[in-house]
Design a protein around this motif. Structure first.
Motif, PDB file in Angstrom:
ATOM      1  N   VAL A  78      32.689   9.745  26.277  1.00  0.00           N
ATOM      2  CA  VAL A  78      31.581  10.697  26.251  1.00  0.00           C
ATOM      3  C   VAL A  78      31.229  11.052  24.817  1.00  0.00           C
ATOM      4  CG1 VAL A  78      30.869  13.040  26.831  1.00  0.00           C
ATOM      5  CG2 VAL A  78      32.016  11.622  28.544  1.00  0.00           C
ATOM      6  N   PHE A  95      26.927  12.908  31.666  1.00  0.00           N
ATOM      7  CA  PHE A  95      28.259  12.700  32.225  1.00  0.00           C
ATOM      8  C   PHE A  95      28.546  13.770  33.277  1.00  0.00           C
ATOM      9  CE2 PHE A  95      28.680  15.776  28.886  1.00  0.00           C
ATOM     10  CZ  PHE A  95      29.648  16.664  29.331  1.00  0.00           C
ATOM     11  N   LEU A 122      29.562   8.632  34.533  1.00  0.00           N
ATOM     12  CA  LEU A 122      28.684   8.463  33.375  1.00  0.00           C
ATOM     13  C   LEU A 122      27.338   7.931  33.863  1.00  0.00           C
ATOM     14  CD1 LEU A 122      31.290   6.646  31.115  1.00  0.00           C
ATOM     15  CD2 LEU A 122      30.592   9.037  30.895  1.00  0.00           C
TER      16      LEU A 122
END
Length: 469
Positions: A78, A95, A122
């Motif tokens: 992320v 995310f 994601l």
């Protein structure tokens, strides 16, 4: 609708990627239905998400295992994705890190227990043309050279952005982790292994894909940007030749010259040779012997400065000395079951030399070449019949290899043996893969061949034709 409007604004570039609610991702993927599943890898499942306005996105659902249950990898991915913005790296939209309770009944005691369910997801842009591995072929078919070269340079630019602007090592760079958009522009994806690049690291847990993974990472766990350079070298070789092994530069150019049906220009020659030379350097065993991504781009850019309109053809490749084979891909209907069928492969010798051929059949019980070896005289054609016995339904592709080489004019058909085609110093043996693909067809359709050939239709007429059936 409110949740979807947030995602729409992110897709339109009006907002930055952010935490997305689990219900939103469930909604756009039909609760992660089988119909929306478009792929699966070692780190997760991939689903197509469709918004109410028709926008399509991709949702990657991390599989919770011993390798992924630690949130360090997820947070690293992320963190990497949140700051990335480059045309050769896939766009990241958001995310989801969700933990909720679910009631589970013990099979033996019947007790109801609350267990933690961890969802790690994601969201990315949807790329229409699939992954690069679906487009890799040898020199004689598939993508044109100019497209392959643009893909190579695009991958290099994306990797330079990751290495030098974001200090990120990918660690699993391979064709299936490179997507192609509708203009064939490459986008690097899957940062499940990506980590900040602070010189080099020793990782206890090793990931990656054999054939692309650098030896120092595979054996010692040592990582650096040079690990990605090793993987890049493997990708470049595959894009140029269709296989992994180190290529013979002159033979690769011969095969491209055959595909082009004319000698290469200076620009084409420089592009092919520099890509091969650079790929070989990228595959050096010692990381310090590999070039940096900036050096690679600098050297490739030098060849682009050549003005193709003002250069002459490379004289040593004026003659096309390869055996023409038509077609390169044979499409057969899978419905044919209880009858012997056959198709014809046309061999064309446009040179002033005799060319011997040998057909290697991987499954001699299923196929028979009539004849399977022989000589094609100068400036003539030769038909080979491939016979298939009765068979049941088939849905997988098969392949056989046509070997060819120049021979002396006094050689006769009877003395042609398979051992003659073993490569030795000073002897050039060409090998061309001929694909056999079984596809469903309508009952009225006959056997047909795709017009995919390594010799153009406008080739000069041959003086004579030989038929051996």
């Amino acid at each position: 609708m409110g949740d979807q409007s947030v995602l729409e604004r992110i897709v339109n570039g009006d907002e930055d990627p952010k935490d997305l609610p689990l219900p939103l991702l469930q909604s756009i993927t039909n609760d992660f239905s089988h119909e929306r599943k478009i792929g699966q890898g070692g780190f997760g499942e991939v689903y197509k998400g469709v918004l109410t306005n028709g926008i399509t996105v991709v949702v990657k659902r991390i599989i919770i295992t011993l390798a992924t249950i630690d949130d360090i990898l997820f947070r690293r991915e992320v963190y990497s994705l949140m700051t990335i913005n480059h045309q050769n790296v896939v766009r990241f939209f958001g995310f989801c890190s969700n933990t909720h309770h679910k009631a589970m009944k013990e099979s033996r005691s019947g007790e109801i227990n609350l267990v933690n369910v961890r969802e790690r997801l994601l969201c990315f842009e949807y790329i229409s043309n699939g992954s690069l591995d679906k487009h890799i072929t040898d020199e004689l078919r598939g993508l044109e050279w100019e497209t392959r070269y643009e893909i190579i340079t695009g991958i290099c630019k994306g990797l330079r952005y990751l290495h030098e602007e974001k200090s990120i090592i990918h660690l699993d760079l391979k064709p299936s982790n490179i997507l192609l958009d509708d203009r064939m522009v490459p986008r690097i994806i899957d940062f499940g292994l990506a980590r900040p690049s602070e010189n080099s690291h020793d990782m206890g847990q090793h990931f990656g894909t054999r054939g692309y993974i650098a030896p120092e990472y595979e054996h010692e766990g040592e990582t650096s940007v040079k690990s990605d350079i090793y993987s890049l070298g493997a990708i470049i070789i595959q894009l140029i030749t269709g296989h992994f092994s180190f290529p013979n530069k002159n033979n690769v150019i011969r095969r491209w010259r055959h595909r082009w049906s004319k000698p290469p220009t200076l620009l084409q020659y420089q592009q092919v040779t520099k890509c091969i030379e650079m790929a070989v350097r990228c595959r050096k065993q010692e990381p310090e012997d590999r070039p940096s991504i900036s050096e690679i781009i600098s050297i490739l850019t030098e060849s682009e400065s050549t003005d193709e309109r003002t250069v002459q053809m490379i004289p040593c490749y004026v003659e096309d000395d390869m055996l023409g084979i038509k077609p390169l891909e044979l499409k057969l209907p899978s419905e044919l079951k209880e009858e012997i069928s056959s198709f014809t492969v046309e061999l064309t010798n446009a040179t002033r030399h005799c060319i011997a051929f040998n057909i290697l059949l991987q499954n001699r019980q299923q196929y028979e070449g009539q004849p399977d070896k022989g000589i094609v005289q100068p400036e003539s054609k030769f038909d080979v019949k491939i016979v298939l016995p009765p068979f049941g339904e088939r849905y997988h592709a098969d392949m056989f290899i046509v070997q060819s080489m120049k021979v002396s004019d006094d050689l006769i058909h009877k003395v042609i043996t398979e051992s003659m085609f073993h490569e030795e110093a000073g002897k050039v043996v060409d090998e061309v893969n001929l694909m056999v693909v079984y596809e469903p067809t309508k009952p009225q359709e006959n056997l047909e061949s795709r017009e995919d050939t390594n010799m153009p239709a406008e080739e000069a007429p041959m003086g004579k034709r030989e038929r051996r059936c």
